[in-house]
Write an enzyme that holds these catalytic residues in place. Structure first.
Site, short mmCIF file in Angstrom:
data_model
loop_
_atom_site.label_atom_id
_atom_site.label_comp_id
_atom_site.label_asym_id
_atom_site.label_seq_id
_atom_site.Cartn_x
_atom_site.Cartn_y
_atom_site.Cartn_z
N GLU A 46 12.19 16.81 13.17
CA GLU A 46 12.41 16.69 11.57
C GLU A 46 11.79 17.60 10.78
O GLU A 46 10.46 17.65 10.73
CB GLU A 46 12.18 15.03 11.34
CG GLU A 46 12.27 14.78 9.80
CD GLU A 46 11.89 13.19 9.73
OE1 GLU A 46 10.91 12.86 10.16
OE2 GLU A 46 12.92 12.78 8.77
N CYS A 63 14.28 10.87 4.27
CA CYS A 63 14.51 10.55 5.76
C CYS A 63 16.04 10.57 6.24
O CYS A 63 16.34 11.20 7.39
CB CYS A 63 14.20 9.00 6.21
SG CYS A 63 14.46 7.75 5.13
N LYS A 78 0.77 -1.16 -0.06
CA LYS A 78 0.07 -0.08 -0.11
C LYS A 78 0.88 1.19 0.17
O LYS A 78 1.73 1.47 0.78
CB LYS A 78 -0.81 0.02 1.30
CG LYS A 78 -2.00 1.19 1.10
CD LYS A 78 -2.57 1.40 2.56
CE LYS A 78 -2.07 2.42 3.37
NZ LYS A 78 -1.76 3.78 3.04
N GLU A 103 11.19 1.86 9.28
CA GLU A 103 12.30 2.78 8.99
C GLU A 103 11.72 4.02 9.03
O GLU A 103 10.45 4.41 8.35
CB GLU A 103 12.50 2.46 7.61
CG GLU A 103 13.94 3.16 6.92
CD GLU A 103 13.61 4.56 6.71
OE1 GLU A 103 13.79 5.53 7.62
OE2 GLU A 103 13.44 4.66 5.30
P1 NDP Z 1 2.60 8.38 7.87
O1 NDP Z 1 3.70 7.96 8.77
O2 NDP Z 1 1.44 9.20 8.62
O3 NDP Z 1 1.99 7.89 6.77
C1 NDP Z 1 3.08 7.02 5.93
C2 NDP Z 1 2.34 5.63 5.52
O4 NDP Z 1 1.77 5.02 6.67
C3 NDP Z 1 1.12 5.97 4.70
O5 NDP Z 1 1.06 5.02 3.75
C4 NDP Z 1 -0.08 5.97 5.59
O6 NDP Z 1 -1.38 5.84 4.96
C5 NDP Z 1 0.18 4.91 6.45
N1 NDP Z 1 -0.36 4.99 7.79
C6 NDP Z 1 -0.83 5.96 8.55
N2 NDP Z 1 -1.21 5.52 9.78
C7 NDP Z 1 -1.08 4.14 9.80
C8 NDP Z 1 -1.70 3.20 10.84
N3 NDP Z 1 -2.22 3.58 12.09
N4 NDP Z 1 -1.19 1.96 10.42
C9 NDP Z 1 -0.74 1.51 9.26
N5 NDP Z 1 -0.44 2.53 8.29
C10 NDP Z 1 -0.91 3.83 8.49
O7 NDP Z 1 3.30 9.83 7.33
P2 NDP Z 1 2.74 11.33 6.84
O8 NDP Z 1 2.46 11.27 5.46
O9 NDP Z 1 1.71 11.79 7.78
O10 NDP Z 1 4.17 12.15 7.35
C11 NDP Z 1 4.23 12.93 8.28
C12 NDP Z 1 5.89 12.91 8.66
O11 NDP Z 1 6.37 11.63 8.56
C13 NDP Z 1 6.57 13.71 7.85
O12 NDP Z 1 6.57 15.01 8.44
C14 NDP Z 1 7.70 13.31 8.03
O13 NDP Z 1 8.45 14.13 9.18
C15 NDP Z 1 7.65 11.62 8.32
N6 NDP Z 1 8.04 11.00 7.21
C16 NDP Z 1 8.94 10.18 7.23
C17 NDP Z 1 9.39 9.40 5.91
C18 NDP Z 1 10.58 8.67 5.93
O14 NDP Z 1 10.99 8.42 4.91
N7 NDP Z 1 10.96 8.14 7.18
C19 NDP Z 1 8.66 9.54 4.85
C20 NDP Z 1 7.37 10.32 5.11
C21 NDP Z 1 7.19 10.88 6.17
P3 NDP Z 1 -2.70 6.45 5.63
O15 NDP Z 1 -2.32 8.01 5.58
O16 NDP Z 1 -3.62 6.32 4.51
O17 NDP Z 1 -3.04 5.74 6.78
#
Ligand code: NDP
Length: 485
Positions: free
Chosen positions: A389, A292, A185, A258
């Site tokens: 971050e 990240c 997903k 990660e």
């Molecule tokens: P999230 O961690 O909320 O989302 C990443 C993924 O997780 C999406 O596919 C999301 O889909 C899914 N997700 C969210 N909640 C759940 C849950 N409870 N169970 C399973 N899957 C879930 O990231 P955001 O997009 O909200 O970004 C927020 C912050 O995350 C950024 O400001 C940044 O700091 C950090 N980030 C870090 C990344 C990295 O590479 N380490 C990448 C992207 C963001 P859905 O929203 O549909 O639930």
């Protein structure tokens, strides 16, 4: 601001809406959904396509298919290697169509989208070809003792919006090679490129081996709580990672997380500020800072700081910000409005607390989620943009007088993903880099990654390892076979 406006591209993307997919991939079939959700082009702020909204029933169907496909898939390693190679070829063949859609939904320059697809094919080939030695730990008169690795079952692969394809495939490739099946997903901010790959791979992977679903809300949580899920591989925020760890604990599902990072770059007093600035800018502002494992705070020796800040600011002002579909664009928009607002909030907070913007400092007015490439000085620990971050095109540069003090400040973080030390003396820098509390440390570079290296975070930056044999093993359980003689 004036400088930046002149660098903003007037180019408007020909958004490839007509090519976007409308189907999920479940059990090898194209599956439609009754509802859809909007996908926004961050360069315009406008909806350019819709994506199917997965239901909980789709989640059940995808995991049922993955569970049915598992026994045959795990049984034949040669077939798995051949399929991974065919998948790599299919990714290459689809890249021309997928890359513009990735740029339209994510924002990055088209050349970077193309590179992302090439990297995905490379990961598939790497895991197709990776050799694992037989692990015989005892072979004598009394016993033959061997350690074997067994696949786990259906895997939930959940990816974020910064690198939807490479982060997704970096989970899919080792999971499949190890003999697991996958439900993948992407983030609802960037669903289309992954759906397209699902369509391209349908013809290559046996039914049920790789399922692709999209949607927001409860779908991710339904995947992580599903009784058939045996492993969750997640990349995203630390807050969501903690929720997923809690969901996994009820059933002791295996877990790789990660998560975020707040990488420090320490620039020593013998570094060449011009050279360092060029490489630091390239790594800190790549993908408009939405990486990240990018430098997110720079600690510079006081003697080199002025020249370093000048060079970074000059580079930031020269960067061509615009629509990723314009070939001249170097830095695209921030992917989504909440993230753009977060970056703006952190920069405004720093400025209100005495920071000076050597370049940039605010969002760019007009359509799209653009932000000026920003270099901040006069800022220190205790200010949010240093402690948190930022995940965007803004970099604070902080002075230090004593290397021990810089190291202590770099390590005083709940994060521990990457870090770097920059110096004219690589041995001196390596000695400091070895003491960074991070899963990865670099000397005179940053974000140097490859499929064969471990990608690891300590503290709140993650759990488990991706890449290389370490990443393959993360999709297995160990089994001991002891044969008495
Ligand atoms: P999230 O961690 O909320 O989302 C990443 C993924 O997780 C999406 O596919 C999301 O889909 C899914 N997700 C969210 N909640 C759940 C849950 N409870 N169970 C399973 N899957 C879930 O990231 P955001 O997009 O909200 O970004 C927020 C912050 O995350 C950024 O400001 C940044 O700091 C950090 N980030 C870090 C990344 C990295 O590479 N380490 C990448 C992207 C963001 P859905 O929203 O549909 O639930």
């Amino acid at each position: 601001m004036a400088d930046l406006e002149t660098h903003m591209s007037p180019f408007t993307a020909q958004t490839p809406a007509t090519q976007t997919p409308t189907t999920l991939t479940i059990d090898g079939d194209a599956v439609t959904a009754e509802k859809t959700f909007d996908v926004i082009n961050p360069a315009t702020g406008e909806t350019f396509a819709t994506a199917p909204e997965t239901t909980v029933e789709h989640v059940d169907a995808a995991f049922d298919a993955a569970a049915r496909a598992f026994p045959d898939w795990r049984a034949d390693e040669d077939a798995r290697r051949a399929t991974l190679r065919a998948m790599a070829d299919a990714v290459d063949a689809a890249a021309g169509a997928v890359a513009p859609v990735l740029t339209a939904e994510q924002g990055k320059p088209l050349s970077e989208s193309q590179r992302e697809l090439r990297t995905a094919a490379l990961w598939l080939r790497y895991y197709a070809d990776l050799e694992r030695e037989r692990e015989v730990i005892r072979d004598d008169r009394d016993a033959l003792v061997e350690v074997v690795r067994r696949p786990l079952g259906p895997v939930a692969a959940i990816a974020p919006w910064n690198f939807p394809i490479t982060i997704g495939v970096a989970k899919v490739a080792p999971a499949l090679r190890a003999g697991n099946t996958v439900v993948w997903k992407p983030s609802p901010f960037t669903p289309l490129s992954t759906l397209m790959l699902g369509e391209a791979l349908r013809a290559v992977a046996p039914a049920g081996v790789l399922n692709v679903i999209t949607g927001g809300g409860e779908i991710g949580a339904a995947m992580t709580a599903h009784p058939l899920t045996r492993k969750i591989s997640f990349t995203g925020s630390t807050a969501t990672g903690k929720k997923i760890a809690a969901a996994a604990s009820a059933d002791l599902k295996r877990l790789t997380l990660e998560l975020g990072g707040n990488d420090a770059a320490i620039v020593l007093d013998d570094a060449d500020p011009g050279r360092v600035a060029e490489r630091l800018f390239a790594t800190a502002f790549s993908n408009s800072g939405q990486v990240c494992v990018a430098p997110k705070r720079v600690y510079a020796a006081r003697s080199v700081l002025p020249a370093l800040v000048d060079a970074l600011a000059e580079r930031a002002r020269a960067a061509k910000v615009g629509d990723g579909a314009d070939p001249a664009t170097e830095l695209g928009p921030i992917n989504n409005a909440p993230q753009r607002d977060r970056v703006a909030e952190l920069v405004a907070d720093a400025l209100a607390r005495g920071a000076v913007a050597a370049a940039g400092g605010k969002a760019i007015e007009g359509p799209g989620y653009f932000f000026e490439p920003t270099i901040l000085t006069g800022v220190g620990d205790g200010v949010r943009i240093v402690d948190e971050e930022q995940f965007g095109p803004a970099l604070p540069v902080i002075a230090f007088d004593d290397v021990e003090d810089a190291l202590a400040r770099a390590n005083a973080s709940t994060f521990g993903l990457g870090g770097s030390v920059w110096s004219g003396d690589a041995d001196r820098a390596t000695a400091v880099a070895a003491r960074l509390e991070s899963g990865m440390s670099w000397v005179n570079t940053h974000t140097a990654l490859s499929a064969g290296q471990p990608f690891a975070g300590v503290k709140w930056s993650g759990l488990g390892v991706e890449g290389g044999l370490w990443g393959l093993d993360g999709f297995t359980d160990i089994k001991l076979i002891h044969r008495a003689r």
